[in-house]
Design a protein around this motif. Sequence first.
Motif, mmCIF file in Angstrom:
data_model
loop_
_atom_site.group_PDB
_atom_site.id
_atom_site.type_symbol
_atom_site.label_atom_id
_atom_site.label_comp_id
_atom_site.label_asym_id
_atom_site.label_seq_id
_atom_site.Cartn_x
_atom_site.Cartn_y
_atom_site.Cartn_z
ATOM 1 N N ASP A 4 2.469 2.707 -16.396
ATOM 2 C CA ASP A 4 3.833 1.906 -16.729
ATOM 3 C C ASP A 4 5.055 2.533 -15.584
ATOM 4 O O ASP A 4 5.896 1.735 -15.247
ATOM 5 N N LYS A 5 4.818 3.649 -15.182
ATOM 6 C CA LYS A 5 5.772 4.036 -14.417
ATOM 7 C C LYS A 5 5.673 3.377 -12.814
ATOM 8 O O LYS A 5 6.629 3.219 -12.344
ATOM 9 N N ALA A 6 4.466 3.392 -12.709
ATOM 10 C CA ALA A 6 4.065 2.527 -11.331
ATOM 11 C C ALA A 6 4.653 1.020 -11.287
ATOM 12 O O ALA A 6 5.086 0.583 -10.557
ATOM 13 N N LYS A 7 4.220 0.515 -12.328
ATOM 14 C CA LYS A 7 4.741 -0.963 -12.658
ATOM 15 C C LYS A 7 6.328 -0.999 -12.604
ATOM 16 O O LYS A 7 6.751 -1.866 -11.775
ATOM 17 N N GLU A 8 6.907 -0.102 -13.312
ATOM 18 C CA GLU A 8 8.326 -0.352 -13.564
ATOM 19 C C GLU A 8 9.180 0.125 -11.986
ATOM 20 O O GLU A 8 9.883 -0.303 -11.582
ATOM 21 N N LEU A 9 8.473 1.202 -11.418
ATOM 22 C CA LEU A 9 8.890 1.449 -10.168
ATOM 23 C C LEU A 9 8.827 0.195 -9.140
ATOM 24 O O LEU A 9 9.855 0.038 -8.260
ATOM 25 N N ALA A 10 7.953 -0.508 -9.188
ATOM 26 C CA ALA A 10 7.850 -1.640 -8.223
ATOM 27 C C ALA A 10 8.786 -2.866 -8.732
ATOM 28 O O ALA A 10 9.393 -3.393 -7.660
ATOM 29 N N ILE A 11 8.752 -2.962 -9.865
ATOM 30 C CA ILE A 11 9.627 -4.322 -10.483
ATOM 31 C C ILE A 11 11.033 -3.749 -9.999
ATOM 32 O O ILE A 11 12.031 -4.591 -9.677
ATOM 33 N N ALA A 12 11.554 -2.536 -10.562
ATOM 34 C CA ALA A 12 13.044 -1.983 -9.964
ATOM 35 C C ALA A 12 13.247 -2.042 -8.502
ATOM 36 O O ALA A 12 14.237 -2.626 -8.157
ATOM 37 N N MET A 45 3.286 -2.235 7.688
ATOM 38 C CA MET A 45 3.508 -2.618 6.421
ATOM 39 C C MET A 45 4.868 -2.126 5.890
ATOM 40 O O MET A 45 5.258 -0.694 6.289
ATOM 41 N N ALA A 46 5.811 -2.467 5.102
ATOM 42 C CA ALA A 46 7.019 -2.171 4.660
ATOM 43 C C ALA A 46 6.955 -1.040 3.599
ATOM 44 O O ALA A 46 5.898 -1.140 2.874
ATOM 45 N N ILE A 47 7.780 0.134 3.757
ATOM 46 C CA ILE A 47 7.767 1.103 2.771
ATOM 47 C C ILE A 47 9.196 0.815 2.074
ATOM 48 O O ILE A 47 10.206 0.698 2.615
ATOM 49 N N GLU A 48 9.345 0.942 0.658
ATOM 50 C CA GLU A 48 10.357 0.999 -0.114
ATOM 51 C C GLU A 48 10.399 2.152 -0.948
ATOM 52 O O GLU A 48 9.479 2.842 -1.274
ATOM 53 N N GLU A 49 11.529 2.599 -1.101
ATOM 54 C CA GLU A 49 11.734 3.808 -2.099
ATOM 55 C C GLU A 49 12.416 3.417 -3.427
ATOM 56 O O GLU A 49 13.162 2.650 -3.353
ATOM 57 N N GLY A 50 12.060 3.946 -4.519
ATOM 58 C CA GLY A 50 12.869 3.580 -5.705
ATOM 59 C C GLY A 50 12.825 5.070 -6.883
ATOM 60 O O GLY A 50 12.082 6.171 -6.551
ATOM 61 N N GLN A 51 13.454 4.815 -7.702
ATOM 62 C CA GLN A 51 13.627 5.890 -8.875
ATOM 63 C C GLN A 51 12.476 5.829 -9.736
ATOM 64 O O GLN A 51 12.450 4.758 -10.516
ATOM 65 N N GLN A 52 11.554 6.520 -9.953
ATOM 66 C CA GLN A 52 10.427 6.715 -10.832
ATOM 67 C C GLN A 52 10.870 6.967 -12.353
ATOM 68 O O GLN A 52 11.631 7.992 -12.463
#
Length: 642
Positions: free
Chosen positions: A626-634, A611-618
């Motif tokens: 909301d943080k989890a949602k915005e992290l995924a969308i970003a 499974m792929a792993i991505e990184e983002g700015q929380q």
Amino acid sequence: MFTNNMSHITIQCRLVANEPTRRQLWELMAGKNTPLINELLALVANHPDFETWRQKGKLPSGTVNQLCQPLKTDPRFISQPARFYTSALKVVDYIYKSWLALMKRLQYQLEGKTRWLEMLKSDAELVESSGVTLETLRSKATEIVAKLTPQSDSVASQPPKAKSKKTKKSKALDSKPNVSHILFDAYRNTADILNLCAISYLLKNGCKINDKEEDEKKFSKRRRKVEIQIKRLTEKLTAGIPKGRDLTTTRWLETLAEATSCVPQNEAQAKSWQDNLLKLFSLVPFPVIYETNEDLTWFKNVSSRLCVKFSGLGEHTFQVYCDQRHFHWFQRFLADQEIKKNSKDQHSSALFTLRSSKLAWQEGEGKGEPWNLHHLTLYCCVDTRLWTAEGTKQVKEEKATEIAKILTKAKEKGDLNQQQESFIQRKNSTLTRINNPFPRPSQPLYQGQGNILVGVSLGLEKPATVAVVDAIAHKVITYCSIRQLLGENYKLLNRQRQAKRSSSHERQNAQRRDAFNQFGESELGEYIDRLLAKEIVAIAQKYQAGSIVLPKLGDMREIVQSEIQALAEQKCPEFIEGQQKYAKQYRVSVHQWSYARLIDCIQTQAKKLGMAIEEGQQPVRGSPQDKAKELAIAAYDLRSKA
């Protein structure tokens, strides 16, 4: 030390051997290999071009190898295996690669903070610089905001590290971070004084117009915070270079003698002495890296115990002891070598499940000889794709494509010397052998939907919160709180926090008595991390998510601090001292989680399935959901732009 491949994970085991073997290995690693690494670290630091390398942020290729050549005949370092010399080169190269990258990042941060300090001026200073009234300055700022609003439909948050009190109106303008970036770029590209002052006014006020009169004390305090940050960054940049490991505590004794016999010339020298005396030195030698998987020989002894030998260590054998959840990997290492050795068909070690390894000592407690006191540990890097037939086929195709490119380039060059011809011959041999794969169990590769992402937000009170998001529709499919993730095991979280509070209290009492205070911790926290990781990956499988998005670890300090500050402001509005007192008490009651360990557990579980792993700015503000949602969308938006 290991390659950062998305399909690679690291497992470990304890190695057991008789006392003469442990003693000889300790003498090699502590008496020769570690001093060699220390010498190489010093040679790199004293090189005439070191400052140039520091500015570039990397060492030229082959530098460490060139410096090591004269040391191979040095009486201090001879009579150690060739693998130990190779390992020393890799260790030094890795240390400086990490250190130079850190220095480059700190330099970048310092330059950013310095630019921000130059821009951060009071209203009175901006009025004086622009030569207009404050109302005219505000009108110009309003005009700039009006030009940017149609492009972003919102206004961004304040610059990093600059904190200001938020209103409901300003939060509505803070939904997207691109406007502040546009303003910073505009400031660098603008020569007009009025525009520069208007942009500075907007940035310091969180990209909004402040109708109230500026509080000079608050502004002075805010500016002072930036000055302190610059000072701290400068101190980090001027800190000492890597010095290796002092297993004999010579440097500590020299500092103690100097501190007890001399008077410090200034505060900086006194602090330097104090730091050196209080620093916890590593008591074990540097590890030995084996980047070739055929440097390890696996077999079973007369008692059917799995054992391993290392190239360069003669006939010394080590028995393998590991967790049951890792034992099947070590059995696979043995099976791969036996198949390659006994099969009539030629197999390539390029398809071994084991990719690389590291032999290291772990610090133990008590008294006695160091080879009896400390424990030998073997860290193994494995490619999870090579566990199954489908994954092995994927690896084989990647390697075949890579070798084909190398051979094509070699043919284009034309005339080759003997060394190049030998290299081409080995590549052709590898290409032939990888077409004869090892027998593997069949397991379909994981296939997820690219538009479904699982965002994982991390926090202080709630270590992990999950949002399963359809990024195309910008719709949340489901949320999972920390209580839902742990289920009936949620009580373990409270037990872990109580244990950490008790340990912290005991440590504080021991420090007051000047007694031993380095207490170990139970593995309960690690067990909770594994439970969370297992459940998060299971949720991703259930909804056929294409990837799991994790926060960047470097942002966690700001995220945690923002969470504490928000709680303090909610608990004690308009009362600064009360907020500070509440924040301090809250830090004591809720201990920070080991986010690096949790992220590592999630990555390990995901890699096992491919499974792929991505990184983002929380985001630093908002609820955990909301943080989890915005992290995924970003993360999805960033992927689409790329």
